[in-house]
Design a protein around this motif. Structure first.
Motif, PDB file in Angstrom:
ATOM      1  N   GLY A   1       0.800  -1.225   0.000  1.00  0.00           N
ATOM      2  CA  GLY A   1       0.000   0.000   0.000  1.00  0.00           C
ATOM      3  C   GLY A   1       0.831   1.272   0.000  1.00  0.00           C
ATOM      4  O   GLY A   1       0.336   2.342  -0.353  1.00  0.00           O
ATOM      5  N   ALA A   2       2.095   1.166   0.391  1.00  0.00           N
ATOM      6  CA  ALA A   2       2.941   2.363   0.470  1.00  0.00           C
ATOM      7  C   ALA A   2       3.755   2.512  -0.808  1.00  0.00           C
ATOM      8  O   ALA A   2       4.467   1.594  -1.204  1.00  0.00           O
ATOM      9  CB  ALA A   2       3.869   2.259   1.673  1.00  0.00           C
ATOM     10  N   SER A   3       3.683   3.679  -1.445  1.00  0.00           N
ATOM     11  CA  SER A   3       4.507   3.938  -2.616  1.00  0.00           C
ATOM     12  C   SER A   3       5.974   3.844  -2.205  1.00  0.00           C
ATOM     13  O   SER A   3       6.370   4.390  -1.179  1.00  0.00           O
ATOM     14  CB  SER A   3       4.238   5.347  -3.164  1.00  0.00           C
ATOM     15  OG  SER A   3       2.866   5.505  -3.444  1.00  0.00           O
TER      16      SER A   3
ATOM     17  N   ASP B   1       2.600  -0.491  -6.060  1.00  0.00           N
ATOM     18  CA  ASP B   1       2.978   0.138  -4.785  1.00  0.00           C
ATOM     19  C   ASP B   1       2.200   1.438  -4.624  1.00  0.00           C
ATOM     20  O   ASP B   1       2.401   2.405  -5.353  1.00  0.00           O
ATOM     21  CB  ASP B   1       4.499   0.362  -4.709  1.00  0.00           C
ATOM     22  CG  ASP B   1       5.052   1.327  -5.753  1.00  0.00           C
ATOM     23  OD1 ASP B   1       4.526   1.329  -6.891  1.00  0.00           O
ATOM     24  OD2 ASP B   1       5.988   2.076  -5.442  1.00  0.00           O
ATOM     25  N   GLY B   2       1.301   1.439  -3.673  1.00  0.00           N
ATOM     26  CA  GLY B   2       0.512   2.621  -3.349  1.00  0.00           C
ATOM     27  C   GLY B   2      -0.071   3.276  -4.581  1.00  0.00           C
ATOM     28  O   GLY B   2      -0.725   2.629  -5.396  1.00  0.00           O
TER      29      GLY B   2
ATOM     30  N   ARG C   1     -10.269   4.148  -1.555  1.00  0.00           N
ATOM     31  CA  ARG C   1      -9.413   5.327  -1.318  1.00  0.00           C
ATOM     32  C   ARG C   1     -10.193   6.641  -1.512  1.00  0.00           C
ATOM     33  O   ARG C   1      -9.620   7.657  -1.843  1.00  0.00           O
ATOM     34  CB  ARG C   1      -8.215   5.294  -2.275  1.00  0.00           C
ATOM     35  CG  ARG C   1      -7.327   4.059  -2.129  1.00  0.00           C
ATOM     36  CD  ARG C   1      -6.000   4.203  -2.849  1.00  0.00           C
ATOM     37  NE  ARG C   1      -5.641   3.012  -3.620  1.00  0.00           N
ATOM     38  CZ  ARG C   1      -4.791   2.082  -3.227  1.00  0.00           C
ATOM     39  NH1 ARG C   1      -4.192   2.162  -2.066  1.00  0.00           N
ATOM     40  NH2 ARG C   1      -4.530   1.031  -3.987  1.00  0.00           N
TER      41      ARG C   1
END
Lengths: 311, 186
Positions: free
Chosen positions: A109-111, A130-131, A227
């Protein structure tokens, strides 16, 4: 050959590398269509999927691609792993690496999470999302599908419709396509257009009909309902009314244009059910092409020299 | 990289042509019929040779044998030791291999490893009735128990030598040359 140790995005990869992946994907697709869907090429190679976010098609697509090439693929179920006991990302990956894993397919989930992991492992990394940054294999399979259906990417006008702000699929599509000189149009509600978009070399529209007119390809993005908590949109019904792809809007495209969607689809939100039934909607073929493109990539990253020989 | 210099021309255009004609006769003699046959050329130089063999059989016997192309790179046993990663090409066999007489065609038979890869790749696509091997040159030094059924020319060589089969379709000229390494063996 993939020059870097890790495939993190299409932003920093050359057209030579992309061309080679897309070329290798053609014979790989033949293997998927065969009675015996297996070649011994990656026998004895080990890889693992590390998915910190949900996925059906990307995860199974990588797993199936590995199996068709005879690589062994372990799927780490993050929700039942020691991650839940607080084990860090690096420790989790190193634990698998010392068991012999040579390549990780990672979604997070995290860039930037795969970039971080790549700096801390010898194993090669493929970013599977990634994110809000990139989802390079989706970009590659979209490009493969466009090239296969419409020919030279440099001659195409591609409209990306929908939730660009949250979409790593859109970013990978854009980074990849602009390298080939494709005319990329992006259309979304103003609240979902990120500021950096202008600098990526695309045309930004807020009028859907204008953005679709005369395009060769429309790539409809999934509205990322998970989101949307910050009130960027009034309601899904309104989104559908103003931004959804309807059969009527499809008529604005070129007569031989194709309709794409990375899935999973929110039918009745960003795409109407009858558009999915359209003869030039290639959503299912995109999924098949996804396996072929991932086979090509796994072959190129696991088949030749091992990760150790590449800095 | 080893360097090679040309040593001798061992087959010219006429000799290659005659060898293919002889093989076309031998194929029919051995198989009685080619009704169920498929000619498969191994990329790269097996492909034009396969096309010529098909044409020769058609001219001599009036039989049209279907033709296909085999890429063996996914079946190589030396992938991890190659410096240059091969680009994979399509394998195209329009009629399939199941129950067929497969006539496999390549330019040079040397260690036998390419043919091993070709056999595995064919068998992965189905169970053929039989597989026969046609090569333009057999230069010896087998590393596997493999032999050719039809040979254009047997050429005893040393391991320092190299055989190049040049074809009009690819190289603009038809000839087989033998080359020798000018450096010491490693």
């Amino acid at each position: 050959m993939i020059k870097e140790k890790d495939l993190l995005g299409l932003r920093n990869i050359s057209t030579d590398e992309i061309d080679e992946i897309l070329r290798n994907a053609v014979p790989m697709k033949d293997i998927i269509m065969r009675d015996i869907k297996k070649v011994p090429t990656l026998r004895g190679k080990s890889m693992a999927t590390l998915f910190f976010e949900n996925s059906t098609r990307t995860k199974s697509s990588f797993e199936i691609a590995a199996k068709y090439l005879s690589a062994d693929c372990t799927n780490l179920a993050v929700s039942t792993s020691s991650v839940q006991k607080g084990e860090t990302l690096i420790d989790t990956a190193i634990t698998l690496e010392v068991m012999g894993i040579e390549l990780f397919v990672m979604r997070h989930g995290a860039s930037g999470a795969p970039h971080f992991l790549g700096r801390n492992t010898k194993a090669r990394i493929i970013n599977a999302g990634d994110g809000m940054n990139e989802h390079p294999t989706q970009g590659l399979l979209d490009m493969y599908t466009m090239k296969d259906k419409k020919g030279d990417l440099g001659n195409l006008t591609v409209t990306i419709l929908g939730d660009v702000a949250h979409s790593r699929v859109a970013r990978s599509n854009i980074w990849g396509l602009v390298k080939y000189g494709t005319k990329v149009r992006v259309v979304a509600p103003e609240t979902l257009i990120p500021v950096e978009l202008q600098r990526m070399g695309v045309e930004v529209y807020t009028d859907v009909d204008k953005a679709l007119k005369g395009a060769d390809v429309v790539n409809v993005l999934r509205l990322q309902k998970e989101r949307q908590s910050s009130g960027l949109l009034p309601s899904l019904v309104e989104y559908n009314k103003f931004w959804g792809l309807t059969s009527k809007r499809v008529e604005l495209l070129k007569d031989d244009a194709i309709i794409m969607h990375p899935g999973p689809m929110n039918r009745g939100v960003e795409i109407m059910p009858d558009v999915y039934e359209h003869p030039r909607c290639v959503v299912d073929e995109q999924v098949t092409n996804g396996v072929a493109v991932r086979m090509a990539l796994l072959f190129m990253m696991l088949g030749g020299k091992s990760g150790d020989d590449i800095n | 990289m080893k360097k090679f210099i040309d040593k001798a021309v061992i087959m010219d255009e006429d000799q290659m042509d005659r060898a293919l004609k002889r093989i076309a006769h031998e194929l029919l003699e051995k198989n009685k019929t080619l009704d169920n046959a498929v000619i498969l050329g191994i990329r790269t130089r097996g492909v034009p040779l396969a096309e010529r063999l098909k044409k020769t059989i058609e001219e001599i016997h009036g039989i049209v044998v279907p033709i296909g192309v085999l890429d063996i790179n996914l079946y190589r046993d030396d992938l991890t030791s190659l410096t240059e990663q091969p680009v994979i090409h399509q394998t195209v066999i329009p009629v399939g291999v199941k129950g067929k007489k497969i006539i496999l065609v390549d330019d040079v038979l040397y260690t036998g490893r390419t043919i091993r890869a070709a056999l595995d790749s064919i068998i992965d696509m189905g169970r053929p009735e039989l597989i026969q091997l046609v090569v333009m040159v057999d230069r010896g030094h087998r590393e596997l128990p493999i032999r050719a059924d039809f040979v254009g020319k047997n050429v005893p060589t040393s391991k320092r030598e190299k055989i190049d089969v040049l074809l009009k379709e690819i190289d603009g000229v038809d000839k087989v040359i033998i080359k020798e390494s000018i450096e010491e063996d490693e």
